[in-house]
Scaffold this motif. Structure first.
Motif, PDB file in Angstrom:
ATOM      1  N   GLU A 275     -15.025  -7.158  31.286  1.00  0.00           N
ATOM      2  CA  GLU A 275     -14.486  -8.189  30.683  1.00  0.00           C
ATOM      3  C   GLU A 275     -13.961  -7.928  29.360  1.00  0.00           C
ATOM      4  N   GLY A 276     -12.684  -8.286  28.939  1.00  0.00           N
ATOM      5  CA  GLY A 276     -12.249  -7.881  27.569  1.00  0.00           C
ATOM      6  C   GLY A 276     -11.763  -9.411  27.059  1.00  0.00           C
ATOM      7  N   PHE A 277     -10.836  -9.426  26.155  1.00  0.00           N
ATOM      8  CA  PHE A 277     -10.287 -10.437  25.495  1.00  0.00           C
ATOM      9  C   PHE A 277      -8.874 -10.477  25.320  1.00  0.00           C
ATOM     10  N   SER A 278      -8.034 -11.479  25.796  1.00  0.00           N
ATOM     11  CA  SER A 278      -6.604 -11.377  25.281  1.00  0.00           C
ATOM     12  C   SER A 278      -6.660 -12.145  24.174  1.00  0.00           C
ATOM     13  N   THR A 279      -6.104 -11.458  22.858  1.00  0.00           N
ATOM     14  CA  THR A 279      -5.956 -12.367  21.531  1.00  0.00           C
ATOM     15  C   THR A 279      -4.701 -13.104  21.616  1.00  0.00           C
ATOM     16  N   PHE A 280      -3.714 -12.684  22.397  1.00  0.00           N
ATOM     17  CA  PHE A 280      -2.412 -13.578  22.599  1.00  0.00           C
ATOM     18  C   PHE A 280      -2.686 -14.782  23.160  1.00  0.00           C
ATOM     19  N   LYS A 281      -3.490 -14.874  24.198  1.00  0.00           N
ATOM     20  CA  LYS A 281      -3.853 -15.947  25.044  1.00  0.00           C
ATOM     21  C   LYS A 281      -5.227 -16.745  24.630  1.00  0.00           C
ATOM     22  N   CYS A 282      -5.872 -15.838  23.843  1.00  0.00           N
ATOM     23  CA  CYS A 282      -7.174 -16.198  23.505  1.00  0.00           C
ATOM     24  C   CYS A 282      -8.233 -16.917  24.546  1.00  0.00           C
ATOM     25  N   LYS A 283      -7.995 -15.929  25.536  1.00  0.00           N
ATOM     26  CA  LYS A 283      -8.975 -15.993  26.549  1.00  0.00           C
ATOM     27  C   LYS A 283      -9.449 -14.635  27.319  1.00  0.00           C
ATOM     28  N   PRO A 284     -10.388 -14.575  28.126  1.00  0.00           N
ATOM     29  CA  PRO A 284     -10.753 -13.377  28.630  1.00  0.00           C
ATOM     30  C   PRO A 284      -9.737 -12.948  29.525  1.00  0.00           C
ATOM     31  N   LEU A 285      -9.869 -11.415  29.602  1.00  0.00           N
ATOM     32  CA  LEU A 285      -9.189 -10.523  30.703  1.00  0.00           C
ATOM     33  C   LEU A 285     -10.209  -9.889  31.439  1.00  0.00           C
ATOM     34  N   ILE A 286      -9.706  -9.349  32.416  1.00  0.00           N
ATOM     35  CA  ILE A 286     -10.797  -8.393  33.247  1.00  0.00           C
ATOM     36  C   ILE A 286     -10.131  -6.935  33.157  1.00  0.00           C
ATOM     37  N   ASN A 287     -10.612  -5.977  32.898  1.00  0.00           N
ATOM     38  CA  ASN A 287      -9.971  -4.802  33.008  1.00  0.00           C
ATOM     39  C   ASN A 287     -10.776  -4.091  34.192  1.00  0.00           C
ATOM     40  N   VAL A 288     -10.101  -3.546  35.208  1.00  0.00           N
ATOM     41  CA  VAL A 288     -10.452  -2.728  36.157  1.00  0.00           C
ATOM     42  C   VAL A 288     -10.558  -1.644  35.858  1.00  0.00           C
ATOM     43  N   HIS A 289     -11.989  -1.028  35.485  1.00  0.00           N
ATOM     44  CA  HIS A 289     -12.152   0.435  35.182  1.00  0.00           C
ATOM     45  C   HIS A 289     -12.007   1.141  36.108  1.00  0.00           C
ATOM     46  N   ASP A 290     -12.752   1.361  37.256  1.00  0.00           N
ATOM     47  CA  ASP A 290     -12.974   2.313  38.451  1.00  0.00           C
ATOM     48  C   ASP A 290     -12.422   1.516  39.788  1.00  0.00           C
ATOM     49  N   VAL A 291     -11.718   2.265  40.459  1.00  0.00           N
ATOM     50  CA  VAL A 291     -11.623   1.685  41.846  1.00  0.00           C
ATOM     51  C   VAL A 291     -11.699   3.159  42.719  1.00  0.00           C
TER      52      VAL A 291
END
Length: 162
Positions: A76-92
């Motif tokens: 989980e990261g953070f979108s500063t433009f939306k001021c909400k969490p984002l999910i980075n898919v690091h490995d598939v």
């Protein structure tokens, strides 16, 4: 899709899940799409505990019967433009024996479900431009190149080792 196949969040405290995470990530790292080199001994010994120590991390496992065949690691990261969490898919990662069966799409749908439950505004991932099957899948399930203003072009993923 096989009826014996299912996806679920991994339990970092479970020894079977921990071993599956390491095995699947090592198989992915050893594949040309993952860099072609196995995980280091250090990484194998510390990966799951290090993930477990980060509340923003979660993993999804795909299991065929009793056999782990797929892994998605998310941070989980953070979108500063939306001021909400984002999910980075690091490995598939899907074992070569099970590719082309829709397993990655199932795991990514589960990651998206968890992301929505966490209030995430978007999912992000990186993919090598030469990985045509992955690119096709990601586009099919709604991923696209990142851009803010088309005149500025699409974002490029870069790195600098520390």
């Amino acid at each position: 899709m096989d009826s014996a196949l299912f996806v679920r969040p991994a339990d970092y405290a479970d020894a079977v899940d921990a071993a599956a995470i390491v095995m699947l990530l090592d198989a992915y790292a050893s594949d040309p799409a993952g860099g072609g080199e196995p995980l280091s001994t250090y990484t194998k010994e510390h990966l799951v505990a290090s993930l477990a120590a980060r509340p923003q991390a979660f993993s999804i496992l795909a299991i065929d019967g009793q056999t782990p065949v797929g892994l998605v690691n998310c941070i989980e990261g953070f979108s500063t433009f939306k001021c909400k969490p984002l999910i980075n898919v690091h490995d598939v990662a899907v074992l070569a024996s099970h590719r082309g069966r829709g397993i990655a799409a199932l795991m990514l749908a589960e990651a998206e479900r968890i992301g929505r439950a966490r209030g995430a505004v978007k999912m992000t991932l990186e993919v090598l431009s030469g990985n045509a099957p992955a690119m096709k899948l990601y586009r099919r399930i709604g991923y696209e190149g990142y851009q803010l203003d088309p005149s500025m072009g699409t974002a490029q993923f870069m790195q600098k080792w520390l």
